[in-house]
Design an enzyme around this catalytic site. Sequence first.
Site, short mmCIF file in Angstrom:
data_model
loop_
_atom_site.label_atom_id
_atom_site.label_comp_id
_atom_site.label_asym_id
_atom_site.label_seq_id
_atom_site.Cartn_x
_atom_site.Cartn_y
_atom_site.Cartn_z
N ASN A 150 0.80 -1.23 0.00
CA ASN A 150 0.00 0.00 0.00
C ASN A 150 0.84 1.28 0.00
OD1 ASN A 150 0.73 -0.66 2.66
ND2 ASN A 150 -0.92 0.57 3.48
N GLU A 248 3.43 -5.49 12.39
CA GLU A 248 2.51 -4.36 12.18
C GLU A 248 1.40 -4.88 11.27
OE1 GLU A 248 2.71 -1.53 13.65
OE2 GLU A 248 4.68 -1.82 14.53
N CYS A 282 -3.23 1.64 6.22
CA CYS A 282 -3.63 0.89 7.41
C CYS A 282 -4.24 1.83 8.46
CB CYS A 282 -2.44 0.14 7.99
SG CYS A 282 -1.04 1.22 8.28
N GLU A 460 7.24 0.28 16.29
CA GLU A 460 8.33 0.78 15.46
C GLU A 460 8.46 2.28 15.72
OE1 GLU A 460 7.29 -0.40 11.47
OE2 GLU A 460 8.07 -2.41 11.80
P1 NDP Z 1 0.07 -9.38 3.11
O1 NDP Z 1 0.04 -9.85 4.50
O2 NDP Z 1 -0.64 -10.17 2.07
O3 NDP Z 1 1.55 -9.20 2.59
C1 NDP Z 1 2.54 -8.45 3.27
C2 NDP Z 1 3.90 -8.96 2.89
O4 NDP Z 1 4.05 -10.29 3.37
C3 NDP Z 1 4.11 -9.04 1.37
O5 NDP Z 1 5.46 -8.75 1.07
C4 NDP Z 1 3.78 -10.47 1.10
O6 NDP Z 1 4.35 -10.94 -0.10
C5 NDP Z 1 4.38 -11.16 2.30
N1 NDP Z 1 3.86 -12.49 2.57
C6 NDP Z 1 2.70 -13.04 2.14
N2 NDP Z 1 2.59 -14.32 2.59
C7 NDP Z 1 3.69 -14.57 3.33
C8 NDP Z 1 4.16 -15.71 4.06
N3 NDP Z 1 3.48 -16.84 4.13
N4 NDP Z 1 5.34 -15.60 4.72
C9 NDP Z 1 6.05 -14.45 4.69
N5 NDP Z 1 5.67 -13.36 3.98
C10 NDP Z 1 4.50 -13.40 3.32
O7 NDP Z 1 -0.48 -7.88 3.16
P2 NDP Z 1 -0.76 -6.94 1.96
O8 NDP Z 1 0.47 -6.78 1.13
O9 NDP Z 1 -2.04 -7.39 1.32
O10 NDP Z 1 -0.98 -5.55 2.71
C11 NDP Z 1 -2.19 -5.14 3.24
C12 NDP Z 1 -2.24 -5.39 4.73
O11 NDP Z 1 -1.17 -4.72 5.37
C13 NDP Z 1 -3.49 -4.85 5.35
O12 NDP Z 1 -4.01 -5.81 6.25
C14 NDP Z 1 -3.01 -3.64 6.12
O13 NDP Z 1 -3.81 -3.29 7.21
C15 NDP Z 1 -1.66 -4.07 6.54
N6 NDP Z 1 -0.84 -2.91 6.86
C16 NDP Z 1 -0.52 -2.66 8.17
C17 NDP Z 1 0.22 -1.55 8.52
C18 NDP Z 1 0.61 -1.28 9.93
O14 NDP Z 1 1.48 -0.44 10.14
N7 NDP Z 1 0.03 -1.93 10.91
C19 NDP Z 1 0.66 -0.59 7.49
C20 NDP Z 1 0.28 -0.95 6.15
C21 NDP Z 1 -0.44 -2.08 5.86
P3 NDP Z 1 3.55 -10.87 -1.50
O15 NDP Z 1 2.78 -9.60 -1.54
O16 NDP Z 1 4.67 -10.85 -2.44
O17 NDP Z 1 2.70 -12.06 -1.52
#
Ligand code: NDP
Length: 479
Positions: A150, A248, A282, A460
């Site tokens: 995002n 996070e 988020c 963080e």
């Molecule tokens: P995901 O959890 O799908 O992915 C996050 C990262 O984790 C990506 O790089 C993804 O890779 C990777 N990933 C996916 N599966 C695995 C696994 N089994 N093991 C290790 N890594 C993995 O989230 P999104 O990318 O869809 O992002 C949206 C989410 O992030 C929302 O829920 C949002 O709320 C949260 N978010 C939270 C924030 C915070 O500060 N709390 C800030 C911003 C977002 P790939 O995409 O390549 O599959």
Amino acid sequence: MIYLKNYINGELVEPYAGQYLENIDPSRGTVFSMIPDSDANDVQKAVEAAEAAEEAWANLHYEKRAAYIEAIAKGIEARMDEFVAAESLDNGKPLSLARRVDIPRAVSNFRFFATAIQQQSTETHFMEGLGVNYTLRRPIGVVACISPWNLPLYLFSWKIAPALATGNCVIAKPSEITPYTSYLLSEVCKEIGLPKGVLNIIHGLGPKVGDALSRHQKIKAISFTGGTATGRTIASIAAPMFKKLSLELGGKNPNIIFADCNFEKMIKTTVRSSFENQGQICLCGSRIFVERSIYDKFKTEFVERVNALSIGDPRTDVNVGAIVSQAHYNKILSYINLAKEEGGRIISGGEAYIPEGDCKEGYFIKPTVIEGLAYNCRTNMEEIFGPVVTLTPFDTEKEVLMYANATEYGLATSIWTENLSRAHRMAEKVESGIIWINCWLLRDLRTPFGGMKNSGVGREGGWEALRFFTEAKNVCIAY
Ligand code: NDP
């Protein structure tokens, strides 16, 4: 066609298995680059490079580490237009947003931690007449940083900068949905001569590359931002290996509006906190609770302003761009349908938007406002992470606190009131790691950042990040 490469041991290299994934421009629905479909072999090479670099980087004087990190910040600034265009193309966000927020913030992240590491001090504890303890902080070694799509470079750099500043060697994985600016970052690291192996960037799928990072014995800490379900998967693998974890995760943030607020300031900010970055931040407030006496006034003005938002080609002067991917677009539309099934009334948007011209195949959804839902229905409990908000009236502080705290999440809350005592009372009781009173997304990089409940573990930002990326040793000296 652009073929992105992994950055391992200071070189831009092809993935071990020679496989690539398609990278799609979400505003047109077309492939614009190919991404390495890396696997555990690429992770292994990166770990070996990081281990080889570890000792020299950890022992480099902090001023010299800071100088490299500052050089990265300058390297991004020097290519600002290219980074801005890449972020908008990859993510679908308006070019103006990438220029105003994403890339300047990535620069600030590197600059902030280059400075912070030079200000870090350590604690001492005197034992009168007996001795003195001091806390020695040392880098952890090889650490992993995994980030979402995002705010691609913004969140990627938010993790990498403190990890490098504290003397760790890093293996970082951006989301495979938005890898472009992290690839440009690897070019910058090469340009400025960052020592080999200190930072390694591996592209590819979460269940392959992310999973291999979570499982690798030599990786001692993981800083992850992403969905709650992914966080749970990573924790289930990494926690039994006693890795240090910072998670996070998702949110379902309440925006609480009292009748005594500064209405103009509130409504202007609430449009932004609902729909900036297509609601894919988020910290966006997706559940809007409005005190009943101003509910109708709020609704009328809010809907008027939402209807006036421009939507379309992110390269033009629009407020709302494309949703990041087709899968996410389908998910958001399915939640709009769910809201209707649950009895919600759509009072703005509620459907896809099809622009004219070359963006007609892109993934656009009109900013959507829904009312008439129960506070505890699925639409109000589950994270949608798109341009969808619900409106709910309330009568008392007690009632709105119950609504606000009803979800499994606890990331951020905005509270709008001119009553100081009420603001403090609410801040104390609302279950969120981040609370904004009469503002939204006003960020000071020194403050602790993170969520409670299922929104995360750990914090963080500022010293919290420097502490996370170091091991504390107590050294006790007797007089
Ligand atoms: P995901 O959890 O799908 O992915 C996050 C990262 O984790 C990506 O790089 C993804 O890779 C990777 N990933 C996916 N599966 C695995 C696994 N089994 N093991 C290790 N890594 C993995 O989230 P999104 O990318 O869809 O992002 C949206 C989410 O992030 C929302 O829920 C949002 O709320 C949260 N978010 C939270 C924030 C915070 O500060 N709390 C800030 C911003 C977002 P790939 O995409 O390549 O599959």
